[in-house]
Design a protein around this motif. Sequence first.
Motif, PDB file in Angstrom:
ATOM      1  N   PHE A  28       3.400   1.374  -7.495  1.00  0.00           N
ATOM      2  CA  PHE A  28       2.971   1.528  -6.107  1.00  0.00           C
ATOM      3  C   PHE A  28       1.839   0.546  -5.839  1.00  0.00           C
ATOM      4  O   PHE A  28       0.747   0.672  -6.412  1.00  0.00           O
ATOM      5  N   LEU A  29       2.107  -0.428  -4.979  1.00  0.00           N
ATOM      6  CA  LEU A  29       1.137  -1.472  -4.718  1.00  0.00           C
ATOM      7  C   LEU A  29       0.293  -1.145  -3.492  1.00  0.00           C
ATOM      8  O   LEU A  29       0.764  -0.530  -2.536  1.00  0.00           O
ATOM      9  N   GLN A  30      -0.955  -1.585  -3.537  1.00  0.00           N
ATOM     10  CA  GLN A  30      -1.894  -1.324  -2.439  1.00  0.00           C
ATOM     11  C   GLN A  30      -1.641  -2.264  -1.261  1.00  0.00           C
ATOM     12  O   GLN A  30      -1.185  -3.400  -1.435  1.00  0.00           O
ATOM     13  N   GLY A  31      -1.991  -1.779  -0.076  1.00  0.00           N
ATOM     14  CA  GLY A  31      -2.014  -2.605   1.109  1.00  0.00           C
ATOM     15  C   GLY A  31      -0.824  -2.402   2.029  1.00  0.00           C
ATOM     16  O   GLY A  31       0.325  -2.366   1.568  1.00  0.00           O
ATOM     17  N   CYS A  32      -1.098  -2.256   3.324  1.00  0.00           N
ATOM     18  CA  CYS A  32      -0.039  -2.168   4.329  1.00  0.00           C
ATOM     19  C   CYS A  32      -0.618  -2.578   5.679  1.00  0.00           C
ATOM     20  O   CYS A  32      -1.714  -2.134   6.044  1.00  0.00           O
ATOM     21  N   PRO A  33       0.111  -3.404   6.451  1.00  0.00           N
ATOM     22  CA  PRO A  33      -0.397  -3.837   7.748  1.00  0.00           C
ATOM     23  C   PRO A  33      -0.142  -2.820   8.858  1.00  0.00           C
ATOM     24  O   PRO A  33      -0.636  -3.000   9.969  1.00  0.00           O
ATOM     25  N   TRP A  34       0.640  -1.792   8.568  1.00  0.00           N
ATOM     26  CA  TRP A  34       0.997  -0.804   9.582  1.00  0.00           C
ATOM     27  C   TRP A  34       0.275   0.517   9.350  1.00  0.00           C
ATOM     28  O   TRP A  34      -0.263   0.766   8.259  1.00  0.00           O
ATOM     29  N   LEU A  47      -6.077  -2.493   0.908  1.00  0.00           N
ATOM     30  CA  LEU A  47      -5.682  -3.425  -0.143  1.00  0.00           C
ATOM     31  C   LEU A  47      -6.460  -3.180  -1.434  1.00  0.00           C
ATOM     32  O   LEU A  47      -5.992  -3.504  -2.525  1.00  0.00           O
ATOM     33  N   GLU A  48      -7.624  -2.551  -1.318  1.00  0.00           N
ATOM     34  CA  GLU A  48      -8.409  -2.257  -2.501  1.00  0.00           C
ATOM     35  C   GLU A  48      -7.902  -0.965  -3.142  1.00  0.00           C
ATOM     36  O   GLU A  48      -7.606   0.008  -2.460  1.00  0.00           O
ATOM     37  N   ALA A  49      -7.807  -0.967  -4.456  1.00  0.00           N
ATOM     38  CA  ALA A  49      -7.356   0.223  -5.174  1.00  0.00           C
ATOM     39  C   ALA A  49      -8.532   1.164  -5.405  1.00  0.00           C
ATOM     40  O   ALA A  49      -9.693   0.766  -5.375  1.00  0.00           O
ATOM     41  N   GLY A  50      -8.211   2.424  -5.646  1.00  0.00           N
ATOM     42  CA  GLY A  50      -9.235   3.407  -5.949  1.00  0.00           C
ATOM     43  C   GLY A  50      -9.669   3.335  -7.407  1.00  0.00           C
ATOM     44  O   GLY A  50      -9.339   2.403  -8.147  1.00  0.00           O
ATOM     45  N   ASP A  51     -10.385   4.348  -7.834  1.00  0.00           N
ATOM     46  CA  ASP A  51     -10.941   4.357  -9.189  1.00  0.00           C
ATOM     47  C   ASP A  51      -9.864   4.424 -10.266  1.00  0.00           C
ATOM     48  O   ASP A  51     -10.091   4.016 -11.401  1.00  0.00           O
ATOM     49  N   GLU A  52      -8.697   4.972  -9.914  1.00  0.00           N
ATOM     50  CA  GLU A  52      -7.644   5.160 -10.908  1.00  0.00           C
ATOM     51  C   GLU A  52      -6.676   3.984 -10.970  1.00  0.00           C
ATOM     52  O   GLU A  52      -5.558   4.112 -11.443  1.00  0.00           O
ATOM     53  N   LYS A  53      -7.088   2.828 -10.485  1.00  0.00           N
ATOM     54  CA  LYS A  53      -6.169   1.691 -10.408  1.00  0.00           C
ATOM     55  C   LYS A  53      -5.706   1.260 -11.796  1.00  0.00           C
ATOM     56  O   LYS A  53      -6.389   1.441 -12.809  1.00  0.00           O
ATOM     57  N   MET A  54      -4.517   0.676 -11.812  1.00  0.00           N
ATOM     58  CA  MET A  54      -3.920   0.160 -13.037  1.00  0.00           C
ATOM     59  C   MET A  54      -3.883  -1.357 -12.951  1.00  0.00           C
ATOM     60  O   MET A  54      -3.600  -1.918 -11.896  1.00  0.00           O
ATOM     61  N   THR A  55      -4.144  -2.029 -14.037  1.00  0.00           N
ATOM     62  CA  THR A  55      -4.052  -3.485 -14.047  1.00  0.00           C
ATOM     63  C   THR A  55      -2.617  -3.906 -14.338  1.00  0.00           C
ATOM     64  O   THR A  55      -1.825  -3.131 -14.902  1.00  0.00           O
ATOM     65  N   TRP A  56      -2.285  -5.147 -13.978  1.00  0.00           N
ATOM     66  CA  TRP A  56      -0.958  -5.655 -14.293  1.00  0.00           C
ATOM     67  C   TRP A  56      -0.760  -5.735 -15.809  1.00  0.00           C
ATOM     68  O   TRP A  56       0.336  -5.484 -16.316  1.00  0.00           O
ATOM     69  N   GLN A  57      -1.803  -6.074 -16.545  1.00  0.00           N
ATOM     70  CA  GLN A  57      -1.678  -6.149 -17.999  1.00  0.00           C
ATOM     71  C   GLN A  57      -1.272  -4.798 -18.581  1.00  0.00           C
ATOM     72  O   GLN A  57      -0.423  -4.724 -19.480  1.00  0.00           O
ATOM     73  N   GLN A  58      -1.866  -3.721 -18.055  1.00  0.00           N
ATOM     74  CA  GLN A  58      -1.502  -2.377 -18.516  1.00  0.00           C
ATOM     75  C   GLN A  58      -0.060  -2.042 -18.155  1.00  0.00           C
ATOM     76  O   GLN A  58       0.686  -1.498 -18.975  1.00  0.00           O
ATOM     77  N   ALA A  72      15.319  -0.558 -14.776  1.00  0.00           N
ATOM     78  CA  ALA A  72      14.768  -1.313 -13.649  1.00  0.00           C
ATOM     79  C   ALA A  72      13.297  -1.032 -13.445  1.00  0.00           C
ATOM     80  O   ALA A  72      12.750  -0.032 -13.918  1.00  0.00           O
ATOM     81  N   VAL A  73      12.674  -1.935 -12.692  1.00  0.00           N
ATOM     82  CA  VAL A  73      11.312  -1.748 -12.191  1.00  0.00           C
ATOM     83  C   VAL A  73      11.385  -1.826 -10.673  1.00  0.00           C
ATOM     84  O   VAL A  73      11.987  -2.751 -10.117  1.00  0.00           O
ATOM     85  N   VAL A  74      10.796  -0.849 -10.008  1.00  0.00           N
ATOM     86  CA  VAL A  74      10.775  -0.818  -8.551  1.00  0.00           C
ATOM     87  C   VAL A  74       9.344  -1.055  -8.088  1.00  0.00           C
ATOM     88  O   VAL A  74       8.403  -0.404  -8.570  1.00  0.00           O
ATOM     89  N   PHE A  75       9.184  -1.969  -7.153  1.00  0.00           N
ATOM     90  CA  PHE A  75       7.886  -2.233  -6.546  1.00  0.00           C
ATOM     91  C   PHE A  75       7.881  -1.583  -5.173  1.00  0.00           C
ATOM     92  O   PHE A  75       8.684  -1.922  -4.305  1.00  0.00           O
ATOM     93  N   SER A  76       6.969  -0.622  -5.001  1.00  0.00           N
ATOM     94  CA  SER A  76       6.896   0.139  -3.765  1.00  0.00           C
ATOM     95  C   SER A  76       5.479   0.029  -3.216  1.00  0.00           C
ATOM     96  O   SER A  76       4.699  -0.802  -3.650  1.00  0.00           O
ATOM     97  N   GLY A  77       5.159   0.852  -2.229  1.00  0.00           N
ATOM     98  CA  GLY A  77       3.840   0.729  -1.638  1.00  0.00           C
ATOM     99  C   GLY A  77       3.401   1.993  -0.946  1.00  0.00           C
ATOM    100  O   GLY A  77       3.930   3.067  -1.244  1.00  0.00           O
ATOM    101  N   GLY A  78       2.531   1.789   0.072  1.00  0.00           N
ATOM    102  CA  GLY A  78       2.117   0.566   0.698  1.00  0.00           C
ATOM    103  C   GLY A  78       3.258  -0.352   1.120  1.00  0.00           C
ATOM    104  O   GLY A  78       4.398   0.038   1.248  1.00  0.00           O
ATOM    105  N   GLU A  79       2.898  -1.611   1.343  1.00  0.00           N
ATOM    106  CA  GLU A  79       3.887  -2.648   1.649  1.00  0.00           C
ATOM    107  C   GLU A  79       3.728  -3.755   0.615  1.00  0.00           C
ATOM    108  O   GLU A  79       2.847  -4.616   0.734  1.00  0.00           O
TER     109      GLU A  79
END
Length: 234
Positions: A28-34, A47-58, A72-79
């Motif tokens: 689940f990615l951060q950020g949405c224009p709507w 667009l900024e993540a909260g305290d529990e954010k995950m890094t891409w490396q993790q 599969a890997v699904v990228f969701s959001g946000g947008e």
Amino acid sequence: MTADNLVIGGMAAFSTVDYPQHLAATLFLQGCPWRCHYCHNPHLIPLEAGDEKMTWQQAHRHLKSRQGLLDAVVFSGGEPTIQKALLPAVQQTRELGFRNGLHTGAPHLKLLEPLLPWLDWVGLDIKALPLDYETTTTNRHSGQESWAAISALQKAGVDFECRMTWHGALQSPEQVIAVGERLAEQGVRRFAVQIARSDQMLNDAIGAGRLSAKDKQWVQNTLTPFFETLDIRE
């Protein structure tokens, strides 16, 4: 821009519902224009993540450990398409051998198009007919590019379904049917109508927007002949 810049709000390590007929991990990615009234993930809008954010490396380490176990890997959001780091991320997940899925409202076609060669399936959120988008998104410039994404997906040969979230205070059964008929005219084969969840919404003032069983059945009966699959998802 590298995948390390991806701002991730969370992950579902195992999902059977985010990519049809495939086992997936969902990021689940951060950020949405709507600012959709019924949005049930309002914490993902900034667009900024909260305290529990995950890094891409993790995330990448986790996915690498699931090779051969997940499809599969699904990228969701946000947008997710508003993050420029998404492109290198989907390239890396493809290199790991995963199918790539994307959940998007396609607010900007120019952000979706570079991703298409790396995508295997897309869940395209269609909010309303183009001229009615602002009622849901509160953004008067929304709608046209989302509908244009249908042709882009078709030309790219990417498998996809269109989904619409139905909230009784925002759309009548007639409006949902009109969206379905327009989608069918554009050659869409799979359509899902998702009943809005009222337990957590960006704008509680719109109320639960409860829908009668009669109205849901009317929509299903009317639209089923137009599609290969038509789902009403509660």
